[in-house]
Design a protein around this motif. Structure first.
Motif, PDB file in Angstrom:
ATOM      1  N   TYR A 109       0.853  -1.192   0.000  1.00 49.17           N
ATOM      2  CA  TYR A 109       0.000   0.000   0.000  1.00 49.17           C
ATOM      3  C   TYR A 109       0.880   1.231   0.000  1.00 49.17           C
ATOM      4  CZ  TYR A 109       0.531  -0.500   5.138  1.00 49.17           C
ATOM      5  OH  TYR A 109       1.007  -0.652   6.413  1.00 49.17           O
ATOM      6  N   CYS A 110       0.258   2.363  -0.411  1.00 53.10           N
ATOM      7  CA  CYS A 110       1.094   3.536  -0.692  1.00 53.10           C
ATOM      8  C   CYS A 110       1.489   4.313   0.561  1.00 53.10           C
ATOM      9  CB  CYS A 110       0.389   4.444  -1.693  1.00 53.10           C
ATOM     10  SG  CYS A 110      -0.856   5.529  -0.981  1.00 53.10           S
ATOM     11  N   THR A 111       0.741   4.178   1.622  1.00 54.95           N
ATOM     12  CA  THR A 111       0.931   4.830   2.929  1.00 54.95           C
ATOM     13  C   THR A 111       0.473   6.296   2.980  1.00 54.95           C
ATOM     14  OG1 THR A 111       3.205   5.718   2.797  1.00 54.95           O
ATOM     15  CG2 THR A 111       2.988   3.399   3.427  1.00 54.95           C
ATOM     16  N   VAL A 112       0.171   6.934   1.831  1.00 59.88           N
ATOM     17  CA  VAL A 112      -0.136   8.368   1.890  1.00 59.88           C
ATOM     18  C   VAL A 112      -1.537   8.749   1.403  1.00 59.88           C
ATOM     19  CG1 VAL A 112       2.259   9.124   1.787  1.00 59.88           C
ATOM     20  CG2 VAL A 112       0.986   8.813  -0.336  1.00 59.88           C
ATOM     21  N   CYS A 113      -2.280   7.820   0.797  1.00 63.22           N
ATOM     22  CA  CYS A 113      -3.621   8.198   0.326  1.00 63.22           C
ATOM     23  C   CYS A 113      -4.582   8.247   1.521  1.00 63.22           C
ATOM     24  CB  CYS A 113      -4.115   7.213  -0.739  1.00 63.22           C
ATOM     25  SG  CYS A 113      -4.612   5.619  -0.067  1.00 63.22           S
ATOM     26  N   GLU A 114      -5.807   8.682   1.251  1.00 64.65           N
ATOM     27  CA  GLU A 114      -6.763   8.837   2.352  1.00 64.65           C
ATOM     28  C   GLU A 114      -7.025   7.495   3.059  1.00 64.65           C
ATOM     29  OE1 GLU A 114     -10.232  11.078   1.255  1.00 64.65           O
ATOM     30  OE2 GLU A 114     -11.357  10.275   2.963  1.00 64.65           O
ATOM     31  N   SER A 115      -7.196   6.427   2.273  1.00 63.76           N
ATOM     32  CA  SER A 115      -7.443   5.121   2.900  1.00 63.76           C
ATOM     33  C   SER A 115      -6.274   4.708   3.788  1.00 63.76           C
ATOM     34  CB  SER A 115      -7.634   4.036   1.833  1.00 63.76           C
ATOM     35  OG  SER A 115      -8.839   4.222   1.165  1.00 63.76           O
ATOM     36  N   CYS A 116      -5.063   4.868   3.262  1.00 60.49           N
ATOM     37  CA  CYS A 116      -3.889   4.466   4.047  1.00 60.49           C
ATOM     38  C   CYS A 116      -3.782   5.306   5.315  1.00 60.49           C
ATOM     39  CB  CYS A 116      -2.620   4.604   3.210  1.00 60.49           C
ATOM     40  SG  CYS A 116      -2.480   3.327   1.943  1.00 60.49           S
ATOM     41  N   ARG A 117      -4.047   6.598   5.178  1.00 61.22           N
ATOM     42  CA  ARG A 117      -3.909   7.479   6.346  1.00 61.22           C
ATOM     43  C   ARG A 117      -5.013   7.280   7.369  1.00 61.22           C
ATOM     44  NH1 ARG A 117       0.132  11.345   5.496  1.00 61.22           N
ATOM     45  NH2 ARG A 117       0.449  12.016   3.365  1.00 61.22           N
ATOM     46  N   THR A 123      -7.888  -0.709   0.964  1.00 60.43           N
ATOM     47  CA  THR A 123      -8.606   0.035  -0.082  1.00 60.43           C
ATOM     48  C   THR A 123      -7.737   1.212  -0.552  1.00 60.43           C
ATOM     49  OG1 THR A 123      -9.783   1.278   1.635  1.00 60.43           O
ATOM     50  CG2 THR A 123     -10.943  -0.584   0.667  1.00 60.43           C
ATOM     51  N   CYS A 124      -6.430   1.055  -0.443  1.00 59.37           N
ATOM     52  CA  CYS A 124      -5.472   2.067  -0.920  1.00 59.37           C
ATOM     53  C   CYS A 124      -5.811   2.488  -2.356  1.00 59.37           C
ATOM     54  CB  CYS A 124      -4.064   1.439  -0.880  1.00 59.37           C
ATOM     55  SG  CYS A 124      -2.791   2.437  -1.661  1.00 59.37           S
ATOM     56  N   ASP A 125      -5.672   3.771  -2.642  1.00 64.29           N
ATOM     57  CA  ASP A 125      -5.925   4.272  -4.007  1.00 64.29           C
ATOM     58  C   ASP A 125      -5.039   3.548  -5.031  1.00 64.29           C
ATOM     59  OD1 ASP A 125      -7.646   6.087  -2.935  1.00 64.29           O
ATOM     60  OD2 ASP A 125      -6.414   7.864  -3.333  1.00 64.29           O
ATOM     61  N   HIS A 126      -3.904   3.064  -4.573  1.00 63.89           N
ATOM     62  CA  HIS A 126      -2.951   2.436  -5.505  1.00 63.89           C
ATOM     63  C   HIS A 126      -2.927   0.920  -5.348  1.00 63.89           C
ATOM     64  CE1 HIS A 126      -1.492   6.401  -6.633  1.00 63.89           C
ATOM     65  NE2 HIS A 126      -1.621   6.697  -5.355  1.00 63.89           N
TER      66      HIS A 126
HETATM   67 ZN    ZN Z   1      -2.705   4.288  -0.139  1.00 64.70          ZN
END
Ligand code: ZN
Ligand code: NAD
Ligand code: ZN
Length: 400
Positions: A109-117, A123-126
């Motif tokens: 997961y990307c760690t910075v999108c809204e889902s990750c945060r 459900t990460c954007d990426h």
């Molecule tokens: Zn993410």
């Protein structure tokens, strides 16, 4: 087996990152639904947020089987996404890991999108580009290449059916240096999915009832968790008696073989006509997914989570609206793996999550047999030992 040679890491020749010059033995799927074929392939370049892991062991998840046709990660591909191993090398930007750390791997997961945060990395954007579509980086480079430069996909940010793999820091869960990675390997997907489906999505009240359709690793993971969370009626449904017996041993209060018994009638009987508060379908069979909705009580919650192209047809007014029932989509248990996996290890150590009862060990070279044993139901959780040198003073017992 690692021999260091000069290798092609990036056929475009514009290498920006650290060339590893490392090759690996991997089980590659070259043709849709074809066998795993062992090949020596090259690792790509190491990006700053990545690590090289020497893989000790890997579980096989039914999702590996589901994507063997090339419908997700394009072929050729190194599948495998329930890996554990020892970090061989870290990229320049890796903060929390070092060479020698024992790790379990999970999805990326990307760690910075809204889902990750907001603590919902599944459900990460990426999510798709990191996990599903083959693992190509934004710069067009890959984690694996064939000797002729052909890119090789990975799956779920891992490609753990390989002696060495590259993954990102976000996929790593550090575990105790004394833990046995051969046992912990399968925690990063199926079991965690079952666990999180109960703890993150259902959040059952103490004394609730739950029906688990399909008693593979995901279903049994959900079932053992339902017991931990205080569900008092736990109904396991399957068509394989040996799996149902194990389900009973692991905490099912009732078992139903849906080949020989009418599930709806039995569940109505067990719940005094009310239906169950929660249900989860892990079979992906259309009528079973539908049954998992139809057995719900008022306000009941159903979670269908199989990786399948099958559909479910029902009248929403009759099945959901009038009973205020809910149908929830839950990917990978909707957990943060770095928080969930250590809990599973603790529960295991306390004897509350005895997932080792699901495991049978296979040699890496027997991967095709391990995969077919998972499909035909002989083995619930095949785990392949990829590094046979690991703890070889305490050998595992292999399927003969
Ligand atoms: Zn993410
Ligand atoms: N979405 C996610 O987050 C996620 C994560 C992991 C796995 N999965 C998926 O979950 C599913 C289950 O995975 P698993 O590893 O537990 O698989 P599994 O094959 O071990 O378990 C499925 C079980 O369903 C039973 N079954 C099959 N047909 C049935 C029927 N008609 N009635 C009752 N039972 C029946 C089988 O006997 C088996 O025990 C797979 O589709 C897998 O791809 C999804
Ligand atoms: Zn999986």
């Amino acid at each position: 087996m690692e021999t260091k040679t000069a290798v092609i890491t990036n056929p475009t020749g514009d290498a920006q990152y650290e060339a590893l010059n490392l090759e690996t033995k991997a089980a590659v799927i070259n043709h849709p639904t074809g066998d795993y074929q062992f090949e020596i392939i090259n690792l790509g370049e190491l990006h700053p947020d990545e690590v090289v892991v020497k893989v000790v062991a890997s579980g096989i998840c039914q999702s590996d089987e589901g994507v063997r046709d090339g419908s997700m990660a394009p072929l050729p591909a190194v599948l495998g996404h329930e890996g554990a191993g020892i970090i061989e090398k870290v990229g320049s930007g890796v903060k929390d890991f070092k060479a020698g750390d024992q790790v379990v791997m999970s999805f990326g997961y990307c760690t910075v999108c809204e889902s990750c945060r907001t603590g919902q990395p599944s459900t990460c954007d990426h999510y798709n580009e990191l996990n599903i579509t083959g693992g190509e980086h934004q710069d067009g480079t890959h984690r694996f290449y064939k000797k002729d430069g052909t890119p090789v996909s990975n799956f779920l940010n891992q490609g753990s059916f390989s002696a060495y793999t590259i993954t990102s820091e976000a996929s790593l869960i550090k575990v105790d240096p004394n833990a046995d990675l051969r046992k912990l390997a399968p925690l990063g997907c199926g079991l965690m999915t079952g666990f999180g489906t109960v703890t993150s999505a259902m959040k059952p009240e103490t004394g609730s009832s739950i029906a688990v359709f399909g008693t593979g690793a995901v279903g049994l993971g959900a079932m053992m968790t339902a017991k931990i969370e205080g569900c008092s009626t736990i109904i396991a449904v399957d068509i394989v008696d040996s799996r149902l017996e194990l389900a009973r041993e692991l905490g099912a209060t009732h078992i139903i073989n849906s080949k020989t018994e009418n599930v709806q009638e039995r569940i109505a009987e067990i719940t005094n006509g009310k239906g169950v508060n929660y249900s989860v379908d892990t079979t992906g069979v259309s009528q079973v997914m539908l049954a998992s909705v139809q057995v719900l009580s008022k306000n009941g919650v159903a979670v269908p989570l199989a990786v399948t192209k099958n559909t479910m047809e029902f009248n929403p007014l009759g099945e959901l609206v009038l009973g205020a029932r809910k149908l929830l989509g839950v990917n990978l248990g909707n957990v943060v793996p770095q928080l969930a996996v250590p809990k599973l290890v603790d529960y295991y150590n306390q004897g509350k999550f005895p997932f080792d009862k699901l495991i049978k060990y296979y040699k890496f070279e027997d991967i095709n047999r391990a995969a077919s044993d998972a499909v035909n139901g002989t083995t619930i959780k095949p785990v392949m030992i990829i590094d046979e040198e690991y703890r070889n003073d305490d050998p595992v017992e292999y399927v003969s």
